[in-house]
Design an enzyme around this catalytic site. Structure first.
Site, short mmCIF file in Angstrom:
data_model
loop_
_atom_site.label_atom_id
_atom_site.label_comp_id
_atom_site.label_asym_id
_atom_site.label_seq_id
_atom_site.Cartn_x
_atom_site.Cartn_y
_atom_site.Cartn_z
N ASN A 119 44.41 11.63 16.59
CA ASN A 119 42.45 11.90 16.19
C ASN A 119 41.78 9.95 16.78
O ASN A 119 40.59 10.33 16.52
CB ASN A 119 42.26 12.62 14.68
N ASP A 132 40.11 23.98 14.04
CA ASP A 132 40.15 23.60 15.09
C ASP A 132 37.97 23.89 15.78
O ASP A 132 37.90 25.14 15.40
CB ASP A 132 40.75 23.30 15.63
C1 IPE Z 1 44.39 19.27 14.91
O1 IPE Z 1 43.15 19.72 15.70
C2 IPE Z 1 43.55 17.99 14.19
C3 IPE Z 1 42.87 18.49 13.25
C4 IPE Z 1 42.66 19.47 13.26
C5 IPE Z 1 42.43 17.23 12.28
P1 IPE Z 1 43.01 19.10 17.38
O2 IPE Z 1 41.68 19.38 18.26
O3 IPE Z 1 43.22 17.31 17.73
O4 IPE Z 1 44.50 18.67 17.95
P2 IPE Z 1 44.97 18.85 20.09
O5 IPE Z 1 45.00 17.89 20.52
O6 IPE Z 1 43.27 20.06 20.46
O7 IPE Z 1 46.38 19.63 19.72
C1 IPE Z 2 38.73 19.67 14.87
O1 IPE Z 2 37.38 20.21 15.59
C2 IPE Z 2 37.92 18.34 13.88
C3 IPE Z 2 38.88 17.49 13.89
C4 IPE Z 2 39.87 17.32 14.99
C5 IPE Z 2 38.70 16.03 13.42
P1 IPE Z 2 37.63 19.00 17.07
O2 IPE Z 2 36.58 18.20 16.79
O3 IPE Z 2 38.72 19.34 17.60
O4 IPE Z 2 36.78 20.61 17.96
P2 IPE Z 2 37.19 20.66 19.74
O5 IPE Z 2 38.41 20.49 19.38
O6 IPE Z 2 36.38 19.54 19.85
O7 IPE Z 2 36.38 22.23 19.97
MG MG Z 3 40.74 20.33 18.51
#
Ligand code: IPE
Ligand code: IPE
Ligand code: MG
Length: 249
Positions: free
Chosen positions: A71, A23
């Site tokens: 997502n 993340d």
């Molecule tokens: C969790 O991260 C999913 C992945 C790392 C692929 P998100 O960024 O989607 O999670 P939330 O929405 O902040 O909980």
């Molecule tokens: C994790 O990074 C990757 C995916 C969920 C695909 P994020 O895209 O959630 O990054 P933040 O949380 O917005 O920084």
């Molecule tokens: Mg995230």
């Protein structure tokens, strides 16, 4: 002090299965005034570093959360760009993974994936299916509740057909219907970016997992931090409901 792959390899208490919630890609880009996709591109470098670091340290199973069921609710442009990055990266890296004797698996709802995408993944899965050094599990369009419901439906179908008695449902049978069948439960779950939540990841499988929340954004997460977490894990006492005295006896 620098931790080497060998230090972990030789550690008696190293985790068999590590699962990671990668993340912070979006925030990494935002901090630099860049579009979110630049964060995802940069995140791929970390994936490569951590996969290599895991293999060298003798970790047998590594699961990475690449894209959640939820997502799909992100802006369409980002969803499409992440999907093509995932496929491009799989196509590009699969031969090196194969060379390194790494088996690739995918968990999640493959019915959600765009046509053509599953073919690319399936090709990689087939190519690497007999590899033995490490198993890399990609969680793609994965949601734990969705996985559990699919397992429940499959058991319900068996009951409806008269092939299964509800009294015979036990943990082993239930687990055989999860995407993770034949994969041991994760010992250690790491989430980067300083968020303290599970986000629908491996809910059933993590019943006794150890958690570690790392403050670094995923593109800033590197081998040394990873190895430090694994060494810390090795010092924890896992009691599985027993007393400390029982465990150390
Ligand atoms: C969790 O991260 C999913 C992945 C790392 C692929 P998100 O960024 O989607 O999670 P939330 O929405 O902040 O909980
Ligand atoms: C994790 O990074 C990757 C995916 C969920 C695909 P994020 O895209 O959630 O990054 P933040 O949380 O917005 O920084
Ligand atoms: Mg995230």
């Amino acid at each position: 002090m620098k931790i080497h792959a060998e230090d972990i390899k030789n550690s008696e208490n190293k985790p068999v299965h590590i699962a990671i919630i990668m993340d912070g890609n979006g925030r990494w880009a935002k901090q630099r005034g860049l579009p979110r996709m630049m964060g995802h591109n940069e995140g791929v470098k970390t994936v490569k570093e951590i996969v290599t670091a895991s293999g060298e340290a003798g970790i047998k199973y590594l699961t990475i959360y690449a894209f959640s069921k939820e997502n799909w609710n992100r802006p369409k442009d980002e969803v499409n760009a992440i999907m093509s990055l995932l496929l491009k990266t799989t196509e590009k890296e699969i031969s090196e993974l194969h060379r390194n004797n790494i088996r690739v698996k995918v968990i999640g709802d493959k019915n959600d994936l765009p046509k053509g995408a599953w073919d690319v993944l399936e090709k990689g899965i087939k190519l690497t299916k007999n590899n033995t050094h490490m198993t890399l599990i990609i969680a793609l369009s994965y949601g734990s509740r969705d996985e559990i419901l699919r397992a429940v439906r499959s058991l319900a179908q068996d009951i409806k057909r008269g092939e299964l008695n509800p009294d015979d449902i036990n943990e082993t049978l239930f687990e055989s219907r999860l995407d993770t069948h034949n994969i041991p439960d994760p010992d250690l779950i790491i989430r980067t970016s300083g968020e303290y939540r599970i986000s629908n990841y491996l809910l059933w499988q993590s019943a006794y997992a150890e958690y570690y929340f790392a403050p670094e954004l995923w593109p800033d997460f590197h081998r040394q931090e990873y190895y430090r977490i694994i060494m810390e894990y090795a010092k924890r006492e896992r009691r599985f409901g027993k007393t400390s005295e029982q465990v150390t006896a």
